[in-house]
Every structure is written in C-alpha cells, then in structure tokens.
Design a protein around this motif. Structure first.
Motif, short mmCIF file in Angstrom:
data_model
loop_
_atom_site.label_atom_id
_atom_site.label_comp_id
_atom_site.label_asym_id
_atom_site.label_seq_id
_atom_site.Cartn_x
_atom_site.Cartn_y
_atom_site.Cartn_z
N GLU A 59 17.80 -41.48 25.38
CA GLU A 59 18.32 -42.81 25.67
C GLU A 59 19.75 -42.93 25.18
OE1 GLU A 59 15.98 -46.15 24.63
OE2 GLU A 59 14.15 -45.32 25.46
N TYR A 60 20.59 -43.47 26.03
CA TYR A 60 21.99 -43.73 25.71
C TYR A 60 22.25 -45.21 25.94
CZ TYR A 60 22.69 -38.67 26.01
OH TYR A 60 22.61 -37.31 25.82
N PRO A 61 22.08 -46.05 24.92
CA PRO A 61 22.23 -47.49 25.14
C PRO A 61 23.67 -47.91 25.44
CG PRO A 61 21.81 -47.02 22.83
CD PRO A 61 21.69 -45.73 23.56
N ALA A 62 24.66 -47.21 24.90
CA ALA A 62 26.05 -47.59 25.13
C ALA A 62 26.93 -46.33 25.20
CB ALA A 62 26.54 -48.53 24.04
N PRO A 63 26.82 -45.55 26.27
CA PRO A 63 27.68 -44.37 26.36
C PRO A 63 29.12 -44.77 26.69
CG PRO A 63 26.35 -44.57 28.33
CD PRO A 63 25.91 -45.65 27.40
N THR A 64 30.05 -43.92 26.32
CA THR A 64 31.47 -44.20 26.57
C THR A 64 31.90 -43.62 27.90
OG1 THR A 64 32.12 -42.20 25.40
CG2 THR A 64 31.96 -44.22 24.11
N PHE A 65 33.02 -44.08 28.41
CA PHE A 65 33.58 -43.60 29.67
C PHE A 65 33.92 -42.12 29.53
CE2 PHE A 65 37.02 -42.84 32.66
CZ PHE A 65 36.48 -43.35 33.82
N GLY A 66 33.44 -41.30 30.45
CA GLY A 66 33.71 -39.88 30.41
C GLY A 66 32.70 -39.05 29.65
N GLN A 67 31.68 -39.69 29.10
CA GLN A 67 30.67 -38.96 28.35
C GLN A 67 29.75 -38.20 29.31
OE1 GLN A 67 28.34 -41.41 25.76
NE2 GLN A 67 27.07 -39.72 25.04
N LYS A 68 29.40 -36.97 28.95
CA LYS A 68 28.50 -36.15 29.75
C LYS A 68 27.06 -36.44 29.36
CE LYS A 68 31.78 -32.37 30.03
NZ LYS A 68 32.03 -30.95 29.68
N ILE A 69 26.22 -36.66 30.36
CA ILE A 69 24.80 -36.92 30.13
C ILE A 69 24.00 -35.89 30.92
CG2 ILE A 69 22.90 -38.53 30.50
CD1 ILE A 69 24.83 -40.77 29.94
N THR A 70 23.13 -35.17 30.22
CA THR A 70 22.28 -34.17 30.84
C THR A 70 20.86 -34.72 30.92
OG1 THR A 70 23.64 -32.42 29.89
CG2 THR A 70 21.48 -31.79 30.72
N TYR A 71 20.24 -34.53 32.08
CA TYR A 71 18.87 -35.02 32.27
C TYR A 71 18.09 -34.02 33.11
CZ TYR A 71 20.51 -36.40 36.89
OH TYR A 71 21.04 -36.39 38.15
N ILE A 72 16.78 -34.16 33.09
CA ILE A 72 15.87 -33.31 33.85
C ILE A 72 14.93 -34.22 34.64
CG2 ILE A 72 14.03 -31.58 33.72
CD1 ILE A 72 15.21 -30.74 31.02
N ILE A 73 14.76 -33.90 35.92
CA ILE A 73 13.75 -34.59 36.71
C ILE A 73 12.74 -33.55 37.18
CG2 ILE A 73 15.19 -36.52 37.44
CD1 ILE A 73 15.56 -35.19 40.11
N THR A 74 11.48 -33.93 37.18
CA THR A 74 10.41 -33.03 37.58
C THR A 74 9.53 -33.69 38.63
OG1 THR A 74 8.90 -33.78 35.85
CG2 THR A 74 10.34 -31.92 35.31
N SER A 75 8.90 -32.85 39.41
CA SER A 75 7.99 -33.31 40.45
C SER A 75 6.84 -32.31 40.55
CB SER A 75 8.72 -33.42 41.79
OG SER A 75 7.85 -33.84 42.80
N LYS A 76 5.72 -32.74 41.05
CA LYS A 76 4.54 -31.88 41.21
C LYS A 76 4.47 -31.35 42.63
CE LYS A 76 2.98 -32.81 37.09
NZ LYS A 76 3.12 -31.87 36.02
N PHE A 77 4.01 -30.10 42.77
CA PHE A 77 3.85 -29.45 44.08
C PHE A 77 2.48 -28.80 44.12
CE2 PHE A 77 4.31 -25.58 46.71
CZ PHE A 77 4.54 -26.19 47.92
N HIS A 78 1.74 -29.01 45.19
CA HIS A 78 0.40 -28.45 45.36
C HIS A 78 0.45 -27.33 46.41
CE1 HIS A 78 -1.25 -31.79 43.06
NE2 HIS A 78 -0.48 -32.59 43.78
#
Length: 113
Positions: free
Chosen positions: A71-90
């Motif tokens: 969680e980044y409640p107040a990031p600054t301009f130009g800050q790098k944010i890394t995230y991961i999204i996942t999904s299920k596959f059958h």
C-alpha cells in the motif's frame, strides 16, 4: 492388419498433440489478456497516484485478477511502484490442476503518456 492398428494409435497421439497445442494457444491468450489488463492497471495507478485497500478492491473486482502490491497511501510524483497481478487458468491436457499466471509490472506515478 498391423497398419490399421498403427493408424489407430497414431490418431490417438495426433489428437493428444492437437489438444496440447490448443492448450498452449489458450495459455498464450490468457497471458496476453493479463498483459493488457496490466497496461490498463498501470495507467490507473499512474493517474490516481494512490494505492489503498479501496483501490486494490476496485482493481480486483473490475479486472477479475488478484492484485498484489504494497500500500502506498501518498506516493510522490515520479515514484516507481511495482505490482503483480495473477489469474487462474484451467488447462485441458497440460495439467489436471489449475495454473496461476502472473505478470509483474512497474509504473511511475504521474507518467501516463
């Protein structure tokens, strides 16, 4: 007589390889869709500039993915944010269990051009 048995056996193997190819195409399609969702999520993060629990729940309900990020409640301009999204596959042939497809992306706050 033996050529008929070999023809039947070869058709079984051909059908299994065909199903394996279809599985790979479906997997690539699911990965491409997840990648497109990651681009849209990057734009939303960059434009909104805040990542809180409400934003994470909105992303998960809108795009039907699991969003993993600090969680980044107040990031600054130009800050790098890394995230991961996942999904299920059958898959049909590759595995009996469901597979998890994950995409890791980085976005910069304020840069959405």
């Amino acid at each position: 007589m033996s050529y008929k048995i070999s023809l039947v056996l070869s058709m079984i193997f051909i059908s299994l390889f065909f199903l394996f190819g279809v599985d790979l195409l479906c997997l690539q399609s699911a990965y491409s869709a997840l990648d497109a969702k990651a681009n849209n999520i990057s734009y939303l993060i960059s434009r909104n500039g805040v990542i809180n629990q409400e934003f994470i729940e909105e992303i998960e309900s809108t795009f039907h993915v699991e969003f993993i990020c600090d969680e980044y409640p107040a990031p600054t301009f130009g800050q790098k944010i890394t995230y991961i999204i996942t999904s299920k596959f059958h898959p049909m042939v590759i595995d009996k269990n469901e597979m998890t497809i994950a995409v890791q992306r980085m976005t910069i706050i304020g840069f959405y051009g």
